[in-house]
Design a protein around this motif. Structure first.
Motif, mmCIF file in Angstrom:
data_model
loop_
_atom_site.group_PDB
_atom_site.id
_atom_site.type_symbol
_atom_site.label_atom_id
_atom_site.label_comp_id
_atom_site.label_asym_id
_atom_site.label_seq_id
_atom_site.Cartn_x
_atom_site.Cartn_y
_atom_site.Cartn_z
ATOM 1 N N SER A 275 1.731 -15.510 -16.335
ATOM 2 C CA SER A 275 2.363 -14.373 -15.776
ATOM 3 C C SER A 275 2.375 -14.688 -14.902
ATOM 4 C CB SER A 275 2.380 -13.094 -16.399
ATOM 5 O OG SER A 275 2.856 -12.930 -17.478
ATOM 6 N N VAL A 276 3.181 -14.554 -14.027
ATOM 7 C CA VAL A 276 3.064 -14.429 -12.182
ATOM 8 C C VAL A 276 2.809 -13.111 -11.875
ATOM 9 C CG1 VAL A 276 3.272 -15.660 -9.972
ATOM 10 C CG2 VAL A 276 4.067 -17.259 -11.949
ATOM 11 N N TYR A 277 2.663 -12.914 -11.289
ATOM 12 C CA TYR A 277 1.629 -11.629 -10.415
ATOM 13 C C TYR A 277 1.865 -11.602 -9.217
ATOM 14 C CZ TYR A 277 -3.355 -11.984 -10.102
ATOM 15 O OH TYR A 277 -4.165 -11.972 -9.304
ATOM 16 N N ILE A 278 2.500 -10.346 -8.412
ATOM 17 C CA ILE A 278 1.840 -10.755 -7.058
ATOM 18 C C ILE A 278 1.637 -8.863 -6.669
ATOM 19 C CG2 ILE A 278 3.716 -9.728 -5.029
ATOM 20 C CD1 ILE A 278 5.797 -12.158 -6.147
ATOM 21 N N LEU A 279 0.911 -8.786 -5.994
ATOM 22 C CA LEU A 279 -0.044 -7.959 -5.325
ATOM 23 C C LEU A 279 0.138 -7.401 -3.912
ATOM 24 C CD1 LEU A 279 -3.348 -8.318 -6.713
ATOM 25 C CD2 LEU A 279 -1.651 -7.130 -7.969
ATOM 26 N N TYR A 280 0.117 -6.258 -3.591
ATOM 27 C CA TYR A 280 0.248 -5.640 -1.870
ATOM 28 C C TYR A 280 -0.784 -4.862 -2.042
ATOM 29 C CZ TYR A 280 2.397 -4.317 2.280
ATOM 30 O OH TYR A 280 2.077 -3.930 3.450
ATOM 31 N N SER A 281 -1.483 -5.304 -0.730
ATOM 32 C CA SER A 281 -2.403 -4.578 -0.339
ATOM 33 C C SER A 281 -1.943 -3.778 1.420
ATOM 34 C CB SER A 281 -3.580 -4.748 0.716
ATOM 35 O OG SER A 281 -4.558 -4.389 1.037
ATOM 36 N N GLU A 282 -2.009 -2.612 1.362
ATOM 37 C CA GLU A 282 -1.319 -1.800 2.635
ATOM 38 C C GLU A 282 -2.871 -1.995 3.225
ATOM 39 O OE1 GLU A 282 0.003 2.457 1.587
ATOM 40 O OE2 GLU A 282 1.507 1.888 0.334
ATOM 41 N N SER A 283 -3.487 -2.000 2.687
ATOM 42 C CA SER A 283 -4.274 -1.368 4.184
ATOM 43 C C SER A 283 -4.964 -2.909 5.261
ATOM 44 C CB SER A 283 -5.950 -1.315 3.700
ATOM 45 O OG SER A 283 -5.984 -2.153 3.097
ATOM 46 N N VAL A 284 -4.183 -4.630 4.752
ATOM 47 C CA VAL A 284 -4.194 -5.492 5.349
ATOM 48 C C VAL A 284 -2.538 -5.759 5.710
ATOM 49 C CG1 VAL A 284 -6.406 -5.882 4.693
ATOM 50 C CG2 VAL A 284 -4.408 -6.570 3.463
ATOM 51 N N ASN A 285 -1.930 -4.983 5.179
ATOM 52 C CA ASN A 285 -0.191 -5.927 5.065
ATOM 53 C C ASN A 285 -0.389 -7.288 4.557
ATOM 54 O OD1 ASN A 285 2.311 -5.488 5.172
ATOM 55 N ND2 ASN A 285 1.842 -5.865 7.845
ATOM 56 N N ARG A 286 -0.635 -6.928 3.574
ATOM 57 C CA ARG A 286 -0.943 -8.858 3.046
ATOM 58 C C ARG A 286 -0.242 -8.504 1.042
ATOM 59 N NH1 ARG A 286 -6.197 -11.529 2.123
ATOM 60 N NH2 ARG A 286 -5.424 -13.223 0.446
ATOM 61 N N PHE A 287 0.372 -10.090 1.241
ATOM 62 C CA PHE A 287 1.152 -10.103 -0.268
ATOM 63 C C PHE A 287 -0.307 -10.539 -0.902
ATOM 64 C CE2 PHE A 287 4.896 -8.717 1.428
ATOM 65 C CZ PHE A 287 5.275 -7.896 0.172
ATOM 66 N N TYR A 288 -0.249 -11.339 -2.333
ATOM 67 C CA TYR A 288 -0.936 -12.203 -3.257
ATOM 68 C C TYR A 288 -0.099 -12.390 -4.296
ATOM 69 C CZ TYR A 288 -5.029 -14.155 -5.619
ATOM 70 O OH TYR A 288 -5.534 -14.992 -6.473
ATOM 71 N N VAL A 289 -0.865 -13.667 -4.618
ATOM 72 C CA VAL A 289 0.409 -14.355 -5.866
ATOM 73 C C VAL A 289 -1.363 -14.780 -6.644
ATOM 74 C CG1 VAL A 289 1.203 -15.784 -5.163
ATOM 75 C CG2 VAL A 289 2.031 -15.338 -7.139
ATOM 76 N N GLY A 290 -0.326 -14.746 -7.838
ATOM 77 C CA GLY A 290 -1.771 -15.269 -9.087
ATOM 78 C C GLY A 290 -0.952 -15.561 -10.366
ATOM 79 N N ILE A 291 -1.880 -16.152 -10.832
ATOM 80 C CA ILE A 291 -1.263 -15.906 -12.061
ATOM 81 C C ILE A 291 -2.496 -15.488 -13.004
ATOM 82 C CG2 ILE A 291 -0.128 -18.398 -12.361
ATOM 83 C CD1 ILE A 291 -2.158 -19.970 -13.442
ATOM 84 N N LEU A 292 -1.477 -14.770 -14.498
ATOM 85 C CA LEU A 292 -2.711 -13.894 -15.548
ATOM 86 C C LEU A 292 -2.259 -14.052 -16.961
ATOM 87 C CD1 LEU A 292 -0.777 -11.255 -15.749
ATOM 88 C CD2 LEU A 292 -1.805 -10.522 -13.908
ATOM 89 N N ASN A 293 -3.205 -13.466 -17.603
ATOM 90 C CA ASN A 293 -2.466 -13.154 -19.168
ATOM 91 C C ASN A 293 -2.731 -11.748 -19.605
ATOM 92 O OD1 ASN A 293 -2.518 -15.995 -20.068
ATOM 93 N ND2 ASN A 293 -4.243 -15.935 -20.445
#
Length: 84
Positions: free
Chosen positions: A4-22
């Motif tokens: 899976s490809v996943y997208i995270l968000y952090s309010e504290s730094v107003n930033r997205f992150y994308v990665g892959i996982l099982n």
């Protein structure tokens, strides 16, 4: 093997992150417990979106495509509202 490809968000730094996982739960736990160097700043991270892929190679290509477009723009292009 599916990935899976996943997208995270952090309010504290107003930033997205994308990665892959099982394993979604395990990976999110590691991000929020400072076990990932790339996301150690920005805790807590919220899971915004998950995209199931048939293989790791497809997931890797999609991750690269999302990063190249910009995560915020990718979400907007696909009418994905992160619920921030």
């Amino acid at each position: 093997m599916s990935c899976s490809v996943y997208i995270l968000y952090s309010e504290s730094v107003n930033r997205f992150y994308v990665g892959i996982l099982n394993d979604v739960a395990d990976r999110l736990h590691r991000h929020n417990n400072l076990q990932s160097l790339s996301t150690r700043y920005g805790v807590p991270w919220k899971l915004i979106h998950v995209i199931e892929c048939d293989s790791k190679s497809i997931a890797m290509m999609l991750e690269k495509k999302i990063k190249a477009r910009g995560i915020g723009r990718y979400l907007k292009d696909h009418n994905i509202t992160p619920g921030l």
